[in-house]
Scaffold this motif. Structure first.
Motif, PDB file in Angstrom:
ATOM      1  N   SER A   8       7.964   9.392 -15.655  1.00 23.37           N
ATOM      2  CA  SER A   8       8.158   8.089 -14.750  1.00 23.37           C
ATOM      3  C   SER A   8       6.779   7.999 -15.247  1.00 23.37           C
ATOM      4  N   VAL A   9       5.978   7.808 -16.048  1.00 24.63           N
ATOM      5  CA  VAL A   9       5.010   7.071 -17.049  1.00 24.63           C
ATOM      6  C   VAL A   9       4.936   5.739 -16.335  1.00 24.63           C
ATOM      7  N   GLY A  10       4.057   4.857 -16.667  1.00 23.71           N
ATOM      8  CA  GLY A  10       4.602   3.025 -16.785  1.00 23.71           C
ATOM      9  C   GLY A  10       3.599   2.877 -17.264  1.00 23.71           C
ATOM     10  N   MET A  11       3.365   3.273 -18.712  1.00 28.18           N
ATOM     11  CA  MET A  11       2.228   2.692 -19.603  1.00 28.18           C
ATOM     12  C   MET A  11       3.320   3.140 -21.346  1.00 28.18           C
ATOM     13  N   CYS A  22      -5.925  -2.083 -22.642  1.00 24.97           N
ATOM     14  CA  CYS A  22      -5.862  -1.917 -21.155  1.00 24.97           C
ATOM     15  C   CYS A  22      -6.984  -1.036 -20.174  1.00 24.97           C
ATOM     16  N   HIS A  23      -7.549   0.164 -20.800  1.00 25.77           N
ATOM     17  CA  HIS A  23      -8.043   0.943 -19.824  1.00 25.77           C
ATOM     18  C   HIS A  23      -8.857   0.606 -19.997  1.00 25.77           C
ATOM     19  N   SER A  24     -10.529   0.372 -19.019  1.00 26.61           N
ATOM     20  CA  SER A  24     -11.830  -0.303 -19.608  1.00 26.61           C
ATOM     21  C   SER A  24     -12.823   1.572 -19.245  1.00 26.61           C
ATOM     22  N   ALA A  25     -14.218   1.933 -19.361  1.00 28.08           N
ATOM     23  CA  ALA A  25     -14.637   2.703 -19.272  1.00 28.08           C
ATOM     24  C   ALA A  25     -16.331   2.047 -18.600  1.00 28.08           C
ATOM     25  N   GLN A  26     -15.468   1.696 -17.418  1.00 30.03           N
ATOM     26  CA  GLN A  26     -16.930   0.370 -17.083  1.00 30.03           C
ATOM     27  C   GLN A  26     -18.516   0.930 -16.401  1.00 30.03           C
ATOM     28  N   TYR A  27     -18.355   2.772 -16.449  1.00 30.01           N
ATOM     29  CA  TYR A  27     -19.643   3.135 -15.905  1.00 30.01           C
ATOM     30  C   TYR A  27     -20.152   3.475 -16.785  1.00 30.01           C
ATOM     31  N   ALA A  75       0.671  -0.786  -0.034  1.00 29.96           N
ATOM     32  CA  ALA A  75      -0.461  -0.226   0.129  1.00 29.96           C
ATOM     33  C   ALA A  75       0.614   1.302   0.189  1.00 29.96           C
ATOM     34  N   PHE A  76       1.801   1.191   0.756  1.00 32.69           N
ATOM     35  CA  PHE A  76       3.411   2.483   0.253  1.00 32.69           C
ATOM     36  C   PHE A  76       3.659   2.617  -0.832  1.00 32.69           C
ATOM     37  N   ALA A  77       3.857   0.830  -1.173  1.00 32.68           N
ATOM     38  CA  ALA A  77       4.211   1.570  -2.414  1.00 32.68           C
ATOM     39  C   ALA A  77       3.998   2.787  -3.518  1.00 32.68           C
ATOM     40  N   LEU A  78       2.891   1.695  -3.047  1.00 32.95           N
ATOM     41  CA  LEU A  78       1.595   2.540  -4.395  1.00 32.95           C
ATOM     42  C   LEU A  78       1.099   3.467  -4.103  1.00 32.95           C
ATOM     43  N   LEU A  79       1.373   4.186  -2.615  1.00 34.19           N
ATOM     44  CA  LEU A  79       0.984   5.698  -2.564  1.00 34.19           C
ATOM     45  C   LEU A  79       1.694   6.318  -2.608  1.00 34.19           C
ATOM     46  N   VAL A  80       3.096   6.545  -2.427  1.00 34.57           N
ATOM     47  CA  VAL A  80       4.047   7.155  -2.796  1.00 34.57           C
ATOM     48  C   VAL A  80       4.045   7.574  -4.422  1.00 34.57           C
ATOM     49  N   PRO A  81       4.050   6.956  -4.838  1.00 34.18           N
ATOM     50  CA  PRO A  81       4.003   7.735  -6.573  1.00 34.18           C
ATOM     51  C   PRO A  81       2.834   8.119  -6.443  1.00 34.18           C
ATOM     52  N   SER A  82       1.413   7.893  -6.246  1.00 38.78           N
ATOM     53  CA  SER A  82       0.236   8.661  -6.207  1.00 38.78           C
ATOM     54  C   SER A  82       0.322   9.415  -5.725  1.00 38.78           C
ATOM     55  N   ASP A  84      -2.223 -10.046 -14.673  1.00 42.11           N
ATOM     56  CA  ASP A  84      -2.334  -9.149 -15.649  1.00 42.11           C
ATOM     57  C   ASP A  84      -1.138  -8.034 -15.724  1.00 42.11           C
ATOM     58  N   ALA A  85      -2.665  -7.460 -15.751  1.00 41.59           N
ATOM     59  CA  ALA A  85      -2.266  -5.780 -16.874  1.00 41.59           C
ATOM     60  C   ALA A  85      -1.206  -5.601 -15.462  1.00 41.59           C
ATOM     61  N   ALA A  86      -0.797  -5.440 -14.250  1.00 40.16           N
ATOM     62  CA  ALA A  86      -0.312  -4.908 -12.024  1.00 40.16           C
ATOM     63  C   ALA A  86       1.405  -6.277 -12.750  1.00 40.16           C
ATOM     64  N   LYS A  87       1.229  -7.394 -13.658  1.00 38.75           N
ATOM     65  CA  LYS A  87       2.001  -8.067 -14.142  1.00 38.75           C
ATOM     66  C   LYS A  87       2.795  -7.353 -15.083  1.00 38.75           C
ATOM     67  N   TRP A  88       2.272  -7.042 -16.282  1.00 35.71           N
ATOM     68  CA  TRP A  88       2.616  -6.022 -17.237  1.00 35.71           C
ATOM     69  C   TRP A  88       3.253  -4.479 -17.283  1.00 35.71           C
ATOM     70  N   PHE A  89       2.639  -4.340 -16.044  1.00 41.13           N
ATOM     71  CA  PHE A  89       3.112  -2.584 -16.051  1.00 41.13           C
ATOM     72  C   PHE A  89       3.093  -2.236 -14.665  1.00 41.13           C
ATOM     73  N   GLY A  90       3.132  -3.327 -14.117  1.00 42.38           N
ATOM     74  CA  GLY A  90       3.293  -2.576 -11.965  1.00 42.38           C
ATOM     75  C   GLY A  90       2.626  -2.829 -11.817  1.00 42.38           C
ATOM     76  N   ALA A  91       1.255  -2.544 -12.169  1.00 42.54           N
ATOM     77  CA  ALA A  91      -0.456  -1.864 -11.544  1.00 42.54           C
ATOM     78  C   ALA A  91      -1.184  -1.787 -12.226  1.00 42.54           C
ATOM     79  N   PRO A  92      -2.477  -2.440 -12.139  1.00 45.72           N
ATOM     80  CA  PRO A  92      -3.330  -2.449 -13.099  1.00 45.72           C
ATOM     81  C   PRO A  92      -3.441  -0.555 -13.890  1.00 45.72           C
ATOM     82  N   ALA A  93      -4.260  -1.097 -14.732  1.00 42.44           N
ATOM     83  CA  ALA A  93      -4.524   0.568 -15.939  1.00 42.44           C
ATOM     84  C   ALA A  93      -5.511   0.786 -15.691  1.00 42.44           C
ATOM     85  N   PRO A  94      -6.016   1.791 -14.835  1.00 38.32           N
ATOM     86  CA  PRO A  94      -6.878   2.966 -14.412  1.00 38.32           C
ATOM     87  C   PRO A  94      -7.858   2.717 -15.114  1.00 38.32           C
TER      88      PRO A  94
END
Length: 245
Positions: free
Chosen positions: A146-149, A53-58, A8-15, A98-108
């Protein structure tokens, strides 16, 4: 437990660093939600270049088709790639693990990105990728360092390079970033690419608030009603208190 806290800390710092913003000035995105052709092209670009990679689920396919004036048959043949029915939500097929494995985090999810970040931010971001061989995908971004995409629109823009100028500052020569320049290998010219990105941003702005135009239209009627009601109330008040005074 400690592993979860560390993650959680590792994801929070970049955010938090991202939330601090970029020093790059944002370009104005002059989008037009009444331009159906622009919205349709933006939907096409989103589904072909972002939806992998990205959805528009709403959002729902049939709602988008209705709002943008796209026949359902055309939507099914050209813009629905996951084999679902038009009434389904716009969710892609990629698994989060799979997204987390390929890109480091799931695509938002991008349904609300234009509302959260702002249209100007999205517009500038999509036009600020540049070659950086030190990054995993060979590109970086001036708005989102340092974008991840990867630069998914590179075949349209061509290979983008950051341009710097040498300027005298405080008595010393310094390299100042002045913009992005394509090598011309893309399918589009610079102006065409900017226009395509604006269409994509237009669609994302619509996606974030599909009822925006209707809301504004109703707002004028409400303000008109309140204005008329105020006049009637004022005249009624004067009539009521006339004999008292």
């Amino acid at each position: 437990m400690m592993k979860n806290i560390f993650l959680a800390f590792a994801l929070l710092v970049p955010s938090l660093a991202f939330a601090a913003g970029s020093t790059v000035p944002l370009d104005k995105a002059n989008y037009d939600l009444s331009d159906k052709a622009s919205l349709q092209n933006g939907a096409k670009l989103f589904m072909n270049y972002c939806f992998g990679c990205h959805s528009a689920q709403y959002q729902r396919y049939n709602r988008v088709a209705e709002d943008l004036g796209i026949p359902i048959k055309l939507m099914e043949e050209n813009l629905i790639f996951t084999g679902v029915k038009p009434g389904e939500l716009m969710q892609n097929a990629i698994q989060e693990k799979d997204a987390a494995k390929w890109f480091g985090a799931p695509a938002p999810d991008l349904t609300l990105v234009a509302r959260v970040r702002g249209a100007d931010w999205v517009y500038t971001y999509l036009r600020s990728f540049y070659v950086d061989e030190t990054r995993p995908f060979g590109v970086n971004n001036k708005v989102f360092p340092s974008v991840g995409m990867p630069h998914v629109l590179q075949e349209l823009q061509g290979v983008p390079n950051a341009v710097y100028e040498t300027r005298m500052i405080d008595g010393e020569d310094q390299q100042i970033y002045v913009g992005i320049q394509s090598d011309g290998s893309g399918e589009m010219s610079d102006d065409e690419y900017d226009h395509a990105v604006l269409d994509l941003v237009n669609f994302l702005v619509y996606s974030a608030e599909p009822i925006q135009l209707e809301r504004k239209r109703l707002g004028y009627w409400v303000l008109g009603f309140l204005f008329i009601f105020f006049i009637i109330s004022y005249l009624l008040k004067k009539e009521y208190w006339r004999d008292v005074h």
